[in-house]
Design a protein around this motif. Structure first.
Motif, PDB file in Angstrom:
ATOM      1  N   PRO A 110       0.837  -1.204   0.000  1.00 46.07           N
ATOM      2  CA  PRO A 110       0.000   0.000   0.000  1.00 46.07           C
ATOM      3  C   PRO A 110       0.870   1.251   0.000  1.00 46.07           C
ATOM      4  O   PRO A 110       2.066   1.200   0.254  1.00 46.07           O
ATOM      5  N   GLY A 111       0.259   2.388  -0.324  1.00 44.58           N
ATOM      6  CA  GLY A 111       0.911   3.661  -0.064  1.00 44.58           C
ATOM      7  C   GLY A 111       1.447   4.408  -1.255  1.00 44.58           C
ATOM      8  O   GLY A 111       1.375   5.631  -1.295  1.00 44.58           O
ATOM      9  N   MET A 112       2.043   3.711  -2.262  1.00 42.22           N
ATOM     10  CA  MET A 112       2.700   4.428  -3.346  1.00 42.22           C
ATOM     11  C   MET A 112       1.836   4.518  -4.605  1.00 42.22           C
ATOM     12  O   MET A 112       1.878   5.502  -5.324  1.00 42.22           O
ATOM     13  N   GLY A 113       1.096   3.471  -4.924  1.00 40.12           N
ATOM     14  CA  GLY A 113       0.264   3.504  -6.119  1.00 40.12           C
ATOM     15  C   GLY A 113       1.087   3.658  -7.381  1.00 40.12           C
ATOM     16  O   GLY A 113       2.056   2.937  -7.618  1.00 40.12           O
ATOM     17  N   GLU A 114       0.736   4.660  -8.178  1.00 36.96           N
ATOM     18  CA  GLU A 114       1.392   4.864  -9.474  1.00 36.96           C
ATOM     19  C   GLU A 114       2.801   5.417  -9.364  1.00 36.96           C
ATOM     20  O   GLU A 114       3.545   5.434 -10.344  1.00 36.96           O
ATOM     21  N   PRO A 142      -1.199  23.524   2.373  1.00 35.85           N
ATOM     22  CA  PRO A 142      -1.065  23.532   3.840  1.00 35.85           C
ATOM     23  C   PRO A 142      -0.257  22.336   4.315  1.00 35.85           C
ATOM     24  O   PRO A 142      -0.201  21.290   3.652  1.00 35.85           O
ATOM     25  N   VAL A 143       0.350  22.460   5.487  1.00 35.67           N
ATOM     26  CA  VAL A 143       1.266  21.437   5.970  1.00 35.67           C
ATOM     27  C   VAL A 143       0.564  20.099   6.188  1.00 35.67           C
ATOM     28  O   VAL A 143       1.202  19.039   6.152  1.00 35.67           O
ATOM     29  N   ARG A 162       0.613  12.831   2.794  1.00 37.21           N
ATOM     30  CA  ARG A 162       1.505  12.078   1.895  1.00 37.21           C
ATOM     31  C   ARG A 162       2.376  11.114   2.686  1.00 37.21           C
ATOM     32  O   ARG A 162       2.535   9.947   2.316  1.00 37.21           O
ATOM     33  N   HIS A 163       2.966  11.601   3.772  1.00 37.10           N
ATOM     34  CA  HIS A 163       3.889  10.759   4.514  1.00 37.10           C
ATOM     35  C   HIS A 163       3.177   9.664   5.300  1.00 37.10           C
ATOM     36  O   HIS A 163       3.793   8.625   5.603  1.00 37.10           O
ATOM     37  N   ASN A 164       1.911   9.840   5.584  1.00 39.18           N
ATOM     38  CA  ASN A 164       1.135   8.739   6.158  1.00 39.18           C
ATOM     39  C   ASN A 164       1.031   7.607   5.146  1.00 39.18           C
ATOM     40  O   ASN A 164       1.193   6.425   5.488  1.00 39.18           O
ATOM     41  N   ARG A 165       0.797   7.944   3.871  1.00 36.37           N
ATOM     42  CA  ARG A 165       0.756   6.915   2.815  1.00 36.37           C
ATOM     43  C   ARG A 165       2.134   6.295   2.611  1.00 36.37           C
ATOM     44  O   ARG A 165       2.266   5.073   2.477  1.00 36.37           O
ATOM     45  N   TYR A 166       3.151   7.140   2.567  1.00 31.15           N
ATOM     46  CA  TYR A 166       4.501   6.617   2.360  1.00 31.15           C
ATOM     47  C   TYR A 166       4.896   5.652   3.481  1.00 31.15           C
ATOM     48  O   TYR A 166       5.573   4.647   3.249  1.00 31.15           O
ATOM     49  N   SER A 167       4.480   5.958   4.699  1.00 32.16           N
ATOM     50  CA  SER A 167       4.845   5.084   5.816  1.00 32.16           C
ATOM     51  C   SER A 167       4.160   3.729   5.702  1.00 32.16           C
ATOM     52  O   SER A 167       4.689   2.722   6.200  1.00 32.16           O
ATOM     53  N   ASP A 168       2.988   3.663   5.057  1.00 36.57           N
ATOM     54  CA  ASP A 168       2.350   2.365   4.798  1.00 36.57           C
ATOM     55  C   ASP A 168       3.262   1.501   3.933  1.00 36.57           C
ATOM     56  O   ASP A 168       3.439   0.303   4.188  1.00 36.57           O
ATOM     57  N   TRP A 169       3.838   2.104   2.895  1.00 38.84           N
ATOM     58  CA  TRP A 169       4.749   1.386   1.993  1.00 38.84           C
ATOM     59  C   TRP A 169       6.012   0.945   2.727  1.00 38.84           C
ATOM     60  O   TRP A 169       6.435  -0.208   2.627  1.00 38.84           O
ATOM     61  N   SER A 217      11.064  12.680  12.336  1.00 37.84           N
ATOM     62  CA  SER A 217      11.168  11.678  13.380  1.00 37.84           C
ATOM     63  C   SER A 217       9.829  10.967  13.573  1.00 37.84           C
ATOM     64  O   SER A 217       9.773   9.736  13.735  1.00 37.84           O
ATOM     65  N   PHE A 218       8.737  11.734  13.548  1.00 40.00           N
ATOM     66  CA  PHE A 218       7.396  11.150  13.663  1.00 40.00           C
ATOM     67  C   PHE A 218       7.121  10.211  12.497  1.00 40.00           C
ATOM     68  O   PHE A 218       6.517   9.148  12.672  1.00 40.00           O
ATOM     69  N   TYR A 219       7.574  10.575  11.292  1.00 35.82           N
ATOM     70  CA  TYR A 219       7.404   9.713  10.122  1.00 35.82           C
ATOM     71  C   TYR A 219       8.106   8.374  10.343  1.00 35.82           C
ATOM     72  O   TYR A 219       7.538   7.298  10.084  1.00 35.82           O
ATOM     73  N   ARG A 220       9.340   8.423  10.847  1.00 35.02           N
ATOM     74  CA  ARG A 220      10.065   7.179  11.106  1.00 35.02           C
ATOM     75  C   ARG A 220       9.394   6.360  12.217  1.00 35.02           C
ATOM     76  O   ARG A 220       9.365   5.125  12.165  1.00 35.02           O
TER      77      ARG A 220
END
Length: 284
Positions: free
Chosen positions: A159-163, A189-190, A196-203, A263-266
């Motif tokens: 999940p997370g990246m798609g195309e 907005p931030v 985006r990074h919530n999706r990236y973290s799924d991947w 750091s939160f993303y990691r």
């Protein structure tokens, strides 16, 4: 007398970039051989604004497999020109970068450039402020399509990246690093950064459960990315690197916010990976 256009096609992959696309297109018009917005069914005014600003707009629909979007651009967008520069819909080349490219691409007839690709540093903006410290982001954005290709790891089920291609570099050899930056100034907005990074973290979390694919990804990263790939306690390492080692504290509140966000993303990645591992054990 106007300078001749650089023998480079600019490809701008987009999806709902109405807030940023006009400034991106205008920043490259007249400097490059062609400017092409490759749009994935935007539901806002991205296409109309890009055309109005002077770009060629090409529709793109992902078929669920490889090649993904950037490799598709290499294979299909103005293939008569070997060199292609990828810009996100919120990026603009600095005047210094355009000048640097003019120096590099002024070569005698019959000669070719030795590098197959160029890594370009990003001038990174976060929460409305240009960061001067606290990060090191380099993007392999300028490619000779005849000598470069994006990896095709076994991550289509993730999940997370798609195309989008994942967080790895296109394969190229040799590679040269430029000095002038691409400015990455997102006007959204931030919260969109966190979305985006919530999706990236799924991947990224999925990769933690699939070590063979994770190793495929690691091999396609920069040396710095490979080192971080192996690091323990990634949230703490990420914060210490950005805020202390790279002196993010000199950017004031913006530097602190960025270091905490990364750091939160990691931390998200680790938490999601542990949750998935526990679910897997319970299912056995």
């Amino acid at each position: 007398m106007e300078a001749a256009a650089l023998p480079i096609v600019v490809a701008i992959p987009t999806k709902n970039e109405a807030e940023n696309i006009t400034s991106t297109v205008r920043s490259v018009l007249g400097h490059f051989a062609a400017v092409v917005v490759v749009d994935s069914d935007s539901t806002d005014d991205t296409r109309a604004l890009a055309e109005k600003a002077g770009a060629e707009v090409v529709p793109y629909t992902w078929d669920g497999g490889y090649p993904k979007k950037k490799q598709w651009c290499l294979d299909n967008v103005h293939t008569g020109t070997d060199w292609l520069l990828f810009l996100d819909g919120d990026e603009t080349p600095s005047p210094e970068l355009i000048a640097e490219l003019r120096r590099i691409f002024t070569v005698p007839a019959g000669r070719t450039l030795r590098p197959a690709a160029f890594d370009i540093p990003l001038g990174y903006w976060f929460a409305g402020r240009r960061l001067r410290h606290g990060y090191t982001i380099v993007k392999r954005a300028l490619l000779d399509r005849t000598r470069c290709r994006f990896p095709e790891p076994d991550d289509l089920a993730a999940p997370g990246m798609g195309e989008q291609e994942g967080h790895y570099q296109p394969l190229a050899d040799p590679v040269m690093t430029l000095t002038a930056p691409i400015e990455h100034q997102d006007l959204d907005p931030v919260r969109t950064w966190f979305d985006r990074h919530n999706r990236y973290s799924d991947w990224e979390a999925w990769l933690e459960q699939h070590p063979l694919v994770r190793e495929q990804i690691r091999q396609a990263k920069t040396r710095q990315g490979q080192l971080f790939h192996r690091a323990p306690f990634k949230p703490l390492v990420s914060f210490g690197y950005a805020y202390l080692y790279k002196r993010g504290f000199l950017d004031g509140r913006a530097g602190l916010d960025y270091a905490l966000a990364m750091s939160f993303y990691r931390w998200q990645i680790g938490l999601k990976a542990r949750e998935a591992a526990a679910a897997g054990r319970a299912a056995r």
